[in-house]
Motif scaffolding. Sequence first.
Motif, short mmCIF file in Angstrom:
data_model
loop_
_atom_site.label_atom_id
_atom_site.label_comp_id
_atom_site.label_asym_id
_atom_site.label_seq_id
_atom_site.Cartn_x
_atom_site.Cartn_y
_atom_site.Cartn_z
N PHE A 63 0.83 -1.21 0.00
CA PHE A 63 0.00 0.00 0.00
C PHE A 63 0.86 1.26 0.00
O PHE A 63 0.62 2.20 -0.77
CB PHE A 63 -0.91 -0.02 1.23
CG PHE A 63 -1.61 1.28 1.49
CD1 PHE A 63 -2.62 1.74 0.65
CD2 PHE A 63 -1.26 2.07 2.58
CE1 PHE A 63 -3.27 2.94 0.89
CE2 PHE A 63 -1.90 3.27 2.83
CZ PHE A 63 -2.90 3.71 1.98
N GLU A 64 1.89 1.28 0.84
CA GLU A 64 2.77 2.44 0.91
C GLU A 64 3.46 2.67 -0.43
O GLU A 64 3.59 3.81 -0.89
CB GLU A 64 3.81 2.25 2.02
CG GLU A 64 3.22 2.29 3.41
CD GLU A 64 4.25 1.99 4.48
OE1 GLU A 64 4.05 2.39 5.64
OE2 GLU A 64 5.27 1.34 4.16
N HIS A 65 3.92 1.59 -1.04
CA HIS A 65 4.59 1.72 -2.34
C HIS A 65 3.63 2.23 -3.40
O HIS A 65 4.00 3.05 -4.25
CB HIS A 65 5.16 0.37 -2.76
CG HIS A 65 5.88 0.42 -4.08
ND1 HIS A 65 7.12 1.00 -4.23
CD2 HIS A 65 5.52 -0.03 -5.31
CE1 HIS A 65 7.50 0.91 -5.49
NE2 HIS A 65 6.55 0.29 -6.17
N ARG A 66 2.38 1.77 -3.35
CA ARG A 66 1.37 2.25 -4.31
C ARG A 66 1.14 3.75 -4.15
O ARG A 66 1.03 4.48 -5.14
CB ARG A 66 0.06 1.49 -4.08
CG ARG A 66 -1.07 1.84 -5.03
CD ARG A 66 -0.85 1.23 -6.39
NE ARG A 66 -0.86 -0.22 -6.35
CZ ARG A 66 -1.97 -0.96 -6.41
NH1 ARG A 66 -3.15 -0.39 -6.52
NH2 ARG A 66 -1.88 -2.28 -6.39
N VAL A 67 1.08 4.21 -2.91
CA VAL A 67 0.89 5.64 -2.66
C VAL A 67 2.08 6.44 -3.16
O VAL A 67 1.92 7.49 -3.80
CB VAL A 67 0.67 5.91 -1.15
CG1 VAL A 67 0.68 7.41 -0.86
CG2 VAL A 67 -0.64 5.28 -0.69
N ARG A 68 3.30 5.94 -2.89
CA ARG A 68 4.51 6.68 -3.25
C ARG A 68 4.84 6.60 -4.73
O ARG A 68 5.74 7.31 -5.18
CB ARG A 68 5.69 6.16 -2.42
CG ARG A 68 5.57 6.45 -0.93
CD ARG A 68 6.89 6.21 -0.22
NE ARG A 68 7.27 4.82 -0.22
CZ ARG A 68 7.25 4.02 0.84
NH1 ARG A 68 6.82 4.49 2.00
NH2 ARG A 68 7.64 2.77 0.75
N SER A 69 4.14 5.76 -5.47
CA SER A 69 4.43 5.63 -6.90
C SER A 69 3.22 6.03 -7.74
O SER A 69 3.16 7.13 -8.29
CB SER A 69 4.88 4.21 -7.22
OG SER A 69 3.91 3.26 -6.78
N GLU A 70 2.22 5.16 -7.81
CA GLU A 70 1.08 5.41 -8.69
C GLU A 70 0.26 6.62 -8.26
O GLU A 70 -0.07 7.49 -9.06
CB GLU A 70 0.19 4.17 -8.76
CG GLU A 70 0.87 2.96 -9.38
CD GLU A 70 -0.04 1.74 -9.37
OE1 GLU A 70 -1.27 1.93 -9.37
OE2 GLU A 70 0.48 0.61 -9.35
N VAL A 71 -0.10 6.66 -6.97
CA VAL A 71 -0.91 7.79 -6.47
C VAL A 71 -0.14 9.09 -6.63
O VAL A 71 -0.69 10.12 -7.03
CB VAL A 71 -1.30 7.56 -5.00
CG1 VAL A 71 -2.01 8.80 -4.44
CG2 VAL A 71 -2.21 6.34 -4.88
N LEU A 72 1.15 9.05 -6.32
CA LEU A 72 1.98 10.25 -6.44
C LEU A 72 2.02 10.74 -7.89
O LEU A 72 1.87 11.93 -8.16
CB LEU A 72 3.40 9.94 -5.95
CG LEU A 72 4.43 11.06 -6.08
CD1 LEU A 72 4.00 12.28 -5.28
CD2 LEU A 72 5.79 10.58 -5.63
N GLN A 73 2.20 9.82 -8.82
CA GLN A 73 2.27 10.18 -10.24
C GLN A 73 0.96 10.83 -10.69
O GLN A 73 0.96 11.88 -11.34
CB GLN A 73 2.54 8.93 -11.07
CG GLN A 73 2.48 9.15 -12.58
CD GLN A 73 3.67 9.90 -13.10
OE1 GLN A 73 4.80 9.47 -12.91
NE2 GLN A 73 3.44 11.01 -13.77
N ILE A 74 -0.15 10.22 -10.34
CA ILE A 74 -1.46 10.73 -10.77
C ILE A 74 -1.75 12.08 -10.13
O ILE A 74 -2.21 13.02 -10.80
CB ILE A 74 -2.57 9.71 -10.42
CG1 ILE A 74 -2.38 8.43 -11.24
CG2 ILE A 74 -3.95 10.31 -10.68
CD1 ILE A 74 -3.30 7.30 -10.81
#
Length: 228
Positions: A63-74
Motif C-alpha cells: 500500500f505504501e509503495h502504491r501511494v509513493r508511486s502510482e498515487v503520487l504520479q497521478i
Amino acid sequence: MGRAYCRAVEKVHDEIAVFSVDKLKSYCCSVDHTDPATGETFACDRKIILQCIRTWFGTVQTFEHRVRSEVLQILVHQLSTQVLSYRQLITSLAPLLWAHLDLASTWMLEGKSLLAVHNMMRGFTYWLAMSPTLILLCFRVAYFMRKKRSNEVFDLLMSCLLILVAVCIYLSFVTVDFVAFLVIFPNMRIVAGLVFSIPAFSVAVLAWQKLPKLPLLGTPAMPVDRVD
C-alpha cells in the motif's frame, strides 16, 4: 502566483514521496482508546484500518509503495497539468468568442459576409486553440521556473521572465493572425483565416495531447516487508 503554486505542488510531491503508515497518527491511540468525557473504552481505528489495508493490498508495504508511486504520479500530474482542464478553460474563455461573434453579426447585417465569416474563424481559433494552449504552456514554464531564489530581486526577475515568455507566445499567435489577413491575403479573408487557424489548432492538439507529463523526482523502491 503561478511559480508559488508550482512550489506548493513540489512540496506535496516531497511529502507523499516519503509517505509511511508508521508516521500517521490516530486519535484513538492518542487518548489510549478511552473516551476523555465518559471514560469508556473503544476500538482502535488504526488496527481496523491496517487490517483493511492488508485485505485490499496484501501488505502495508504494498500500500505504501502504491501511494509513493502510482498515487503520487497521478496526483502530481493532475495538480500540475490539469489544474484547469481543457473543457474548464474553454468555458471560462467563452467571452473571447462572444466578442468576435458580436462583431461578425454586425458585419453580416451590413452585408459583409466574408468579413463576418473570417471574424468567426478568428474567434473560434482564439477561443478553442490559442488561449487555452497559451495558458497550458505558461503553466509548464512556470513549473520549471518554480524554484524560489534567495535574492528577492532575482526572484522577481524570474517572475518577470515568465511574463515575458507568455507575452512572446501570445504575440507569435497574434502576428500570424494579423499578417495573414492584413499583409499576405488582404483580399482573401477565408484563406487568411485558414492560414491562422490551421497552425493554431495544430499547436493546440500537439500541446494538449502530446506534451509529456512533468517528471517526478524519483519513485522509491519497494520496501522490505515488516511485521506490523
